[in-house]
Scaffold this active site. Sequence first.
Site, PDB file in Angstrom:
ATOM      1  CB  SER A 127      -0.874  -0.024   1.256  1.00 42.00           C
ATOM      2  OG  SER A 127      -1.427   1.245   1.491  1.00 42.00           O
ATOM      3  CE1 TYR A 152      -3.997  -3.185   5.503  1.00 38.10           C
ATOM      4  CE2 TYR A 152      -3.733  -0.837   5.107  1.00 38.10           C
ATOM      5  CZ  TYR A 152      -3.886  -2.129   4.628  1.00 38.10           C
ATOM      6  OH  TYR A 152      -3.903  -2.351   3.273  1.00 38.10           O
ATOM      7  CE  LYS A 156      -1.453  -5.018   3.588  1.00 40.06           C
ATOM      8  NZ  LYS A 156      -1.613  -6.144   2.678  1.00 40.06           N
TER       9      LYS A 156
HETATM   10  P1  NAD Z   1     -10.667  -7.855   1.089  1.00 40.91           P
HETATM   11  O1  NAD Z   1     -10.861  -7.853   2.559  1.00 40.91           O
HETATM   12  O2  NAD Z   1     -11.859  -7.698   0.226  1.00 40.91           O
HETATM   13  O3  NAD Z   1      -9.891  -9.184   0.655  1.00 40.91           O
HETATM   14  C1  NAD Z   1      -9.024  -9.868   1.510  1.00 40.91           C
HETATM   15  C2  NAD Z   1      -9.441 -11.332   1.482  1.00 40.91           C
HETATM   16  O4  NAD Z   1      -8.552 -12.080   2.310  1.00 40.91           O
HETATM   17  C3  NAD Z   1     -10.858 -11.566   1.981  1.00 40.91           C
HETATM   18  O5  NAD Z   1     -11.553 -12.375   1.062  1.00 40.91           O
HETATM   19  C4  NAD Z   1     -10.648 -12.282   3.316  1.00 40.91           C
HETATM   20  O6  NAD Z   1     -11.713 -13.175   3.594  1.00 40.91           O
HETATM   21  C5  NAD Z   1      -9.334 -12.983   3.089  1.00 40.91           C
HETATM   22  N1  NAD Z   1      -8.553 -13.254   4.300  1.00 40.91           N
HETATM   23  C6  NAD Z   1      -8.300 -12.416   5.328  1.00 40.91           C
HETATM   24  N2  NAD Z   1      -7.520 -13.024   6.230  1.00 40.91           N
HETATM   25  C7  NAD Z   1      -7.258 -14.274   5.763  1.00 40.91           C
HETATM   26  C8  NAD Z   1      -6.506 -15.374   6.235  1.00 40.91           C
HETATM   27  N3  NAD Z   1      -5.853 -15.308   7.399  1.00 40.91           N
HETATM   28  N4  NAD Z   1      -6.462 -16.502   5.491  1.00 40.91           N
HETATM   29  C9  NAD Z   1      -7.134 -16.577   4.322  1.00 40.91           C
HETATM   30  N5  NAD Z   1      -7.867 -15.572   3.818  1.00 40.91           N
HETATM   31  C10 NAD Z   1      -7.915 -14.424   4.529  1.00 40.91           C
HETATM   32  O7  NAD Z   1      -9.584  -6.716   0.764  1.00 40.91           O
HETATM   33  P2  NAD Z   1      -9.124  -6.123  -0.633  1.00 40.91           P
HETATM   34  O8  NAD Z   1      -9.562  -4.716  -0.688  1.00 40.91           O
HETATM   35  O9  NAD Z   1      -9.450  -7.026  -1.741  1.00 40.91           O
HETATM   36  O10 NAD Z   1      -7.553  -6.105  -0.395  1.00 40.91           O
HETATM   37  C11 NAD Z   1      -6.705  -7.148  -0.821  1.00 40.91           C
HETATM   38  C12 NAD Z   1      -5.286  -6.869  -0.370  1.00 40.91           C
HETATM   39  O11 NAD Z   1      -4.854  -5.609  -0.875  1.00 40.91           O
HETATM   40  C13 NAD Z   1      -5.141  -6.776   1.154  1.00 40.91           C
HETATM   41  O12 NAD Z   1      -3.906  -7.363   1.525  1.00 40.91           O
HETATM   42  C14 NAD Z   1      -5.103  -5.296   1.413  1.00 40.91           C
HETATM   43  O13 NAD Z   1      -4.395  -4.980   2.590  1.00 40.91           O
HETATM   44  C15 NAD Z   1      -4.377  -4.797   0.176  1.00 40.91           C
HETATM   45  N6  NAD Z   1      -4.677  -3.398  -0.132  1.00 40.91           N
HETATM   46  C16 NAD Z   1      -5.977  -3.023  -0.332  1.00 40.91           C
HETATM   47  C17 NAD Z   1      -6.273  -1.696  -0.588  1.00 40.91           C
HETATM   48  C18 NAD Z   1      -7.707  -1.257  -0.785  1.00 40.91           C
HETATM   49  O14 NAD Z   1      -7.967  -0.058  -0.771  1.00 40.91           O
HETATM   50  N7  NAD Z   1      -8.652  -2.137  -0.994  1.00 40.91           N
HETATM   51  C19 NAD Z   1      -5.247  -0.753  -0.653  1.00 40.91           C
HETATM   52  C20 NAD Z   1      -3.924  -1.160  -0.473  1.00 40.91           C
HETATM   53  C21 NAD Z   1      -3.645  -2.499  -0.211  1.00 40.91           C
HETATM   54  C1  UD1 Z   2      -7.368   4.468   3.590  1.00 38.06           C
HETATM   55  C2  UD1 Z   2      -6.397   4.022   4.667  1.00 38.06           C
HETATM   56  C3  UD1 Z   2      -5.167   3.417   4.016  1.00 38.06           C
HETATM   57  C4  UD1 Z   2      -5.585   2.287   3.087  1.00 38.06           C
HETATM   58  C5  UD1 Z   2      -6.571   2.845   2.069  1.00 38.06           C
HETATM   59  C6  UD1 Z   2      -7.066   1.814   1.126  1.00 38.06           C
HETATM   60  C7  UD1 Z   2      -6.798   5.551   6.544  1.00 38.06           C
HETATM   61  C8  UD1 Z   2      -6.208   6.605   7.421  1.00 38.06           C
HETATM   62  N1  UD1 Z   2      -6.037   5.150   5.508  1.00 38.06           N
HETATM   63  O1  UD1 Z   2      -6.726   5.420   2.770  1.00 38.06           O
HETATM   64  O2  UD1 Z   2      -4.295   2.917   5.010  1.00 38.06           O
HETATM   65  O3  UD1 Z   2      -4.446   1.749   2.429  1.00 38.06           O
HETATM   66  O4  UD1 Z   2      -7.697   3.379   2.775  1.00 38.06           O
HETATM   67  O5  UD1 Z   2      -7.894   0.904   1.774  1.00 38.06           O
HETATM   68  O6  UD1 Z   2      -7.884   5.055   6.792  1.00 38.06           O
HETATM   69  N2  UD1 Z   2     -13.165  10.429   3.203  1.00 38.06           N
HETATM   70  C9  UD1 Z   2     -14.224  11.239   3.577  1.00 38.06           C
HETATM   71  N3  UD1 Z   2     -15.363  10.648   4.052  1.00 38.06           N
HETATM   72  C10 UD1 Z   2     -15.481   9.292   4.199  1.00 38.06           C
HETATM   73  C11 UD1 Z   2     -14.387   8.464   3.824  1.00 38.06           C
HETATM   74  C12 UD1 Z   2     -13.245   9.088   3.353  1.00 38.06           C
HETATM   75  O7  UD1 Z   2     -14.147  12.461   3.456  1.00 38.06           O
HETATM   76  O8  UD1 Z   2     -16.526   8.826   4.675  1.00 38.06           O
HETATM   77  C13 UD1 Z   2     -11.960  11.070   2.642  1.00 38.06           C
HETATM   78  C14 UD1 Z   2     -10.688  10.789   3.414  1.00 38.06           C
HETATM   79  O9  UD1 Z   2     -10.488  11.751   4.406  1.00 38.06           O
HETATM   80  C15 UD1 Z   2      -9.635  10.864   2.291  1.00 38.06           C
HETATM   81  C16 UD1 Z   2     -10.395  10.337   1.054  1.00 38.06           C
HETATM   82  O10 UD1 Z   2     -11.776  10.506   1.360  1.00 38.06           O
HETATM   83  O11 UD1 Z   2      -9.260  12.203   2.042  1.00 38.06           O
HETATM   84  C17 UD1 Z   2     -10.118   8.884   0.747  1.00 38.06           C
HETATM   85  O12 UD1 Z   2     -10.358   8.112   1.924  1.00 38.06           O
HETATM   86  P1  UD1 Z   2     -10.313   6.514   1.933  1.00 38.06           P
HETATM   87  O13 UD1 Z   2     -11.140   5.997   0.824  1.00 38.06           O
HETATM   88  O14 UD1 Z   2     -10.633   6.059   3.315  1.00 38.06           O
HETATM   89  O15 UD1 Z   2      -8.808   6.177   1.575  1.00 38.06           O
HETATM   90  P2  UD1 Z   2      -7.444   6.697   2.262  1.00 38.06           P
HETATM   91  O16 UD1 Z   2      -7.695   7.550   3.443  1.00 38.06           O
HETATM   92  O17 UD1 Z   2      -6.583   7.255   1.202  1.00 38.06           O
END
Ligand code: NAD
Ligand code: UD1
Length: 342
Positions: A127, A152, A156
């Site tokens: 991330s 979190y 990472k």
């Molecule tokens: P998500 O929660 O939808 O997917 C994660 C999946 O992993 C889920 O299906 C959950 O059931 C499974 N899981 C959790 N713990 C587990 C375990 N111990 N064993 C087996 N399965 C397990 O999340 P996502 O948004 O699809 O994110 C996927 C990856 O990308 C994550 O590692 C997350 O940290 C990373 N990531 C996501 C974002 C985002 O904004 N969505 C941003 C940066 C990084």
């Molecule tokens: C968040 C996480 C980050 C994670 C990322 C993707 C925090 C502090 N950071 O990032 O660690 O990797 O999600 O899952 O939570 N916002 C609003 N109203 C809302 C929700 C969000 O104004 O109800 C604003 C936030 O302040 C930000 C932007 O929208 O400026 C995006 O927010 P969000 O979607 O939560 O992502 P990040 O904060 O970038």
Amino acid sequence: MNDGMVLVTGGAGYIGSHMVLALLEAGHEVVVLDNFANSSPVALERVARLAGRAPRCVEGDIRDRPLLDRLFHEHAIADVLHFAGLKAVGESVANPLAYYEHNVGGTVTLCQAMAAAGVKRVVFSSSATVYGEVAEMPLHEGLPAGTPSNPYGRSKLMVEQVLTDLAASDDEWSVALLRYFNPVGAHPSGEIGEDPLGIPNNLVPFITQVAVGRRERLQVFGDDYPTRDGTGVRDYIHVQDLVHGHLAALEVLRERRGVGVWNLGTGRGYSVLEVVEAFERASGRRIPYTIAPRRPGDVAECWTDPSRARQELGWAAELGIARMMADAWRWQQRNPNGYRNM
Ligand code: NAD
Ligand code: UD1
């Protein structure tokens, strides 16, 4: 193209389900490992329908070493795309040990099983949060890792360090650390998408739930940031572009050893109010909002310099904010209660 199966941990989740579909469409054989802690098997049923064939599915946990050993024994796995983990920032503050156990401990166990099976190629979902608070944008991979503001984010960063140390200890490993910016949107079919449990933490799922009538109004966290309209700026990337970035990374990893670090974003930032506007245009719905205090831990701005991914992976994001919003809306409209309205 195939020299073995691709294991997708967390393959039933938001990004993982789109990844599994893209892999199947690209001709790969796929095995999914997911404990469904934050996802539904329905997502994989829909993926199978869209692809016209199903991935192998194993319900289980990345912390379960005997299960992993069986999985690697029973399937000819060549690559691992590692999405499984916990991802809610607030929850990680309340329950840090769960985050270190699943994200860090789970990855260590997975890597031990991979090493024992001689599978040494892994793509990790990292991330942009690993950069910590940086004054100057854009973020590029040459910057040192910073101090993420929550457990979190620190989990990472720790996994990045574990994988880097592992690759340094054994030059047969090929590791991609993909630092995602803000993944949003859904598959254009509207069949799979993001389905957060409870109140969404992230902006776009919150907006789509307001639009569909599940929430009354959006709270905009802060309008006094030093940005063009005072609200936070982020680099939103369509989940379809994101998974194509993984396919590109997988191809590159097959030709190289060691650790590669790549930011996956578009290179363009949008403010919260610009996202609201883009959503309103795409959906024809108005999103009522109020200005609320800043959310602790938020940075003012965050976007990437996408050059390294373009040069080294031959990949760049193609879909703009209008498509991200239209696809997020189609998914939410067709599935007002996510996968639970079956
Ligand atoms: P998500 O929660 O939808 O997917 C994660 C999946 O992993 C889920 O299906 C959950 O059931 C499974 N899981 C959790 N713990 C587990 C375990 N111990 N064993 C087996 N399965 C397990 O999340 P996502 O948004 O699809 O994110 C996927 C990856 O990308 C994550 O590692 C997350 O940290 C990373 N990531 C996501 C974002 C985002 O904004 N969505 C941003 C940066 C990084
Ligand atoms: C968040 C996480 C980050 C994670 C990322 C993707 C925090 C502090 N950071 O990032 O660690 O990797 O999600 O899952 O939570 N916002 C609003 N109203 C809302 C929700 C969000 O104004 O109800 C604003 C936030 O302040 C930000 C932007 O929208 O400026 C995006 O927010 P969000 O979607 O939560 O992502 P990040 O904060 O970038």
